[in-house]
Motif scaffolding. Structure first.
Motif, PDB file in Angstrom:
ATOM      1  N   HIS A  16       0.803  -1.219   0.000  1.00 42.52           N
ATOM      2  CA  HIS A  16       0.000   0.000   0.000  1.00 42.52           C
ATOM      3  C   HIS A  16       0.837   1.270   0.000  1.00 42.52           C
ATOM      4  CE1 HIS A  16      -4.503   0.827   0.949  1.00 42.52           C
ATOM      5  NE2 HIS A  16      -4.072   1.573  -0.041  1.00 42.52           N
ATOM      6  N   ASP A  19      -6.948   1.549  -7.214  1.00 40.20           N
ATOM      7  CA  ASP A  19      -5.927   0.533  -7.017  1.00 40.20           C
ATOM      8  C   ASP A  19      -6.467  -0.632  -6.214  1.00 40.20           C
ATOM      9  OD1 ASP A  19      -5.400   0.835  -4.105  1.00 40.20           O
ATOM     10  OD2 ASP A  19      -4.392   2.710  -4.617  1.00 40.20           O
ATOM     11  N   SER A  38      -9.068   3.320  -3.316  1.00 36.45           N
ATOM     12  CA  SER A  38      -7.927   2.484  -2.928  1.00 36.45           C
ATOM     13  C   SER A  38      -8.440   1.300  -2.119  1.00 36.45           C
ATOM     14  CB  SER A  38      -6.926   3.305  -2.105  1.00 36.45           C
ATOM     15  OG  SER A  38      -5.746   2.569  -1.865  1.00 36.45           O
ATOM     16  N   HIS A  90     -11.373   4.604   0.772  1.00 34.60           N
ATOM     17  CA  HIS A  90     -10.278   3.745   1.209  1.00 34.60           C
ATOM     18  C   HIS A  90     -10.863   2.530   1.911  1.00 34.60           C
ATOM     19  CE1 HIS A  90      -6.817   3.161   4.336  1.00 34.60           C
ATOM     20  NE2 HIS A  90      -6.725   2.280   3.346  1.00 34.60           N
ATOM     21  N   TYR A 117     -10.556   9.145  -5.709  1.00 35.32           N
ATOM     22  CA  TYR A 117      -9.646   8.017  -5.905  1.00 35.32           C
ATOM     23  C   TYR A 117     -10.128   6.865  -5.032  1.00 35.32           C
ATOM     24  CZ  TYR A 117      -5.279   5.402  -6.457  1.00 35.32           C
ATOM     25  OH  TYR A 117      -4.353   4.440  -6.763  1.00 35.32           O
ATOM     26  N   ALA A 141       0.215   3.897  -2.887  1.00 33.42           N
ATOM     27  CA  ALA A 141      -0.854   4.892  -2.955  1.00 33.42           C
ATOM     28  C   ALA A 141      -0.322   6.311  -2.775  1.00 33.42           C
ATOM     29  CB  ALA A 141      -1.921   4.593  -1.901  1.00 33.42           C
TER      30      ALA A 141
END
Length: 373
Positions: free
Chosen positions: A183, A338, A295, A204, A293, A186
């Motif tokens: 991670h 991601d 993640s 997240h 975003y 990121a």
């Protein structure tokens, strides 16, 4: 044989495009297609773009993976979802990219092999999302652009390399879909994302907040990325949600710092025994129309479902809840995603990587331009 093709044409819209010039398809695919495809110019020709309006395909020659109905999954060189490979993100709406590092890992190593194993297991993916009726390959130009050339001996240099690689990807207007790697990645990715889009919202999904300040004297590692992101102003803190946090901590309230920044913290206990669709309706409202975003650390899932990870924690999310979270991001202005911390050595079945591949496919299906039937 002709009746098979006729039935396929009338019942399915599996392969609508041709491989884009400049891209390469998995080894042997072209030869197999040419043997099984009617002659060029016939009513159904897999070697040219689909231009039949009744099949609702774009005239644009999108990259479309070969169907396992005609090309064996075990054949060819592994790329994500058996998509074509190209060297840059130029001309792409979205790109799968690997960042194969585990230099920032605090416990079990092996995430450097995550992108490779995810690609192998992704051969099971098909062209359409049966649950949502998403048709990404009819609406997005997607390819696998390989891996960032990381430095496995120097984590700080690796972060620099990642940041520079993502600047180039984002400069083309392409949305990166990243396969980790631990991670830590990121942090440099979000540096590049924020340079282009300004401070972003963050969804997240993780067992851990990853907001530690210093670990064993180091400020960069897989437990620190979002602390660094806040310090550098990369996140719009009022549009950050952390989902699935759990486990033992170094203090009575391990998430006090997150809440103090304005993050919404959803601990795993709040997710037990329920659908997360209502939660995601609230998250969409929180995120608004600004850039976001996503993640997703695979250890957000309970290790009974995803044992192949570096820092497993019991009593986690189910794969169903993981899918609900991602599908709940539909409608958001996603600028990058991601899937990290897949560590193949700790799951010899490949199921953790397979789960990761499916979650990445779900991410592609909620990107802004994706078509739905």
């Amino acid at each position: 044989m002709l009746s098979v093709w006729r039935n396929l044409k009338n019942s399915r819209r599996v392969i609508c495009g041709a491989v884009r010039p400049g891209c390469s398809s998995p080894a042997g695919v072209s030869a197999l297609w040419s043997k099984q495809t009617p002659s060029a110019g016939s009513d159904f020709d897999l070697r040219r773009p689909c231009i039949n309006p009744s099949r609702k395909c774009s005239g644009r020659p999108y990259n479309v993976p070969p169907s396992a109905e005609f090309v064996a999954r075990v054949s060819g060189i592994p790329t994500m979802a058996k998509l074509p490979y190209q060297e840059t993100a130029e001309g792409l709406d979205a790109a799968f990219v690997g960042v194969p590092i585990d230099t920032g890992t605090s416990n079990r190593p092996g995430a450097r092999f995550g992108p490779r194993q995810i690609r192998v297991e992704s051969a099971l993916l098909r062209a359409y999302n049966s649950g949502t009726r998403a048709a990404p390959y009819e609406s997005l130009m997607v390819a696998d652009i390989g891996d960032v050339n990381v430095n496995v001996y120097d984590l700080k240099d690796t972060c620099k390399r990642i940041r520079e690689a993502y600047r180039k990807i984002l400069a083309t207007g392409c949305i990166p879909l990243t396969m980790g790697g631990d991670h830590t990645i990121a942090y440099p990715i979000l540096q590049a994302v924020a340079e282009r889009h300004g401070p972003v919202g963050l969804v997240h999904v993780d067992a851990h907040a990853d907001t530690s300040d210093v670990v064993l004297g180091e400020k960069i590692g897989h437990g620190t990325p979002f602390r660094r992101c806040v310090e550098e102003g990369l996140l719009d803190c009022k549009r950050v949600v952390q989902i699935g946090l759990r486990g033992t901590g170094y203090s009575p309230d391990a998430y006090e710092w997150s809440r103090a920044q304005g993050f919404r913290v959803v601990q795993a206990e709040e997710c037990w025994f329920k659908s997360l669709a209502p939660l995601m309706a609230e998250v969409r409202h929180q995120m608004g129309s600004g850039p976001v975003y996503l993640s997703f650390d695979i250890d957000a899932l309970d290790p009974g479902f995803a044992p192949g990870t570096g820092t497993p924690e019991i009593a986690g999310l189910t794969p169903i809840q993981g899918v609900e979270i991602i599908r709940g991001c539909r409608g958001l202005n996603l600028v990058g995603c991601d899937l990290v911390e897949v560590s193949p050595p700790y799951d010899t079945t490949g199921n953790t990587a397979l789960t990761g591949a499916n979650l990445l496919f779900e991410m592609m299906c909620v990107l802004p331009k994706t078509k739905y039937y």
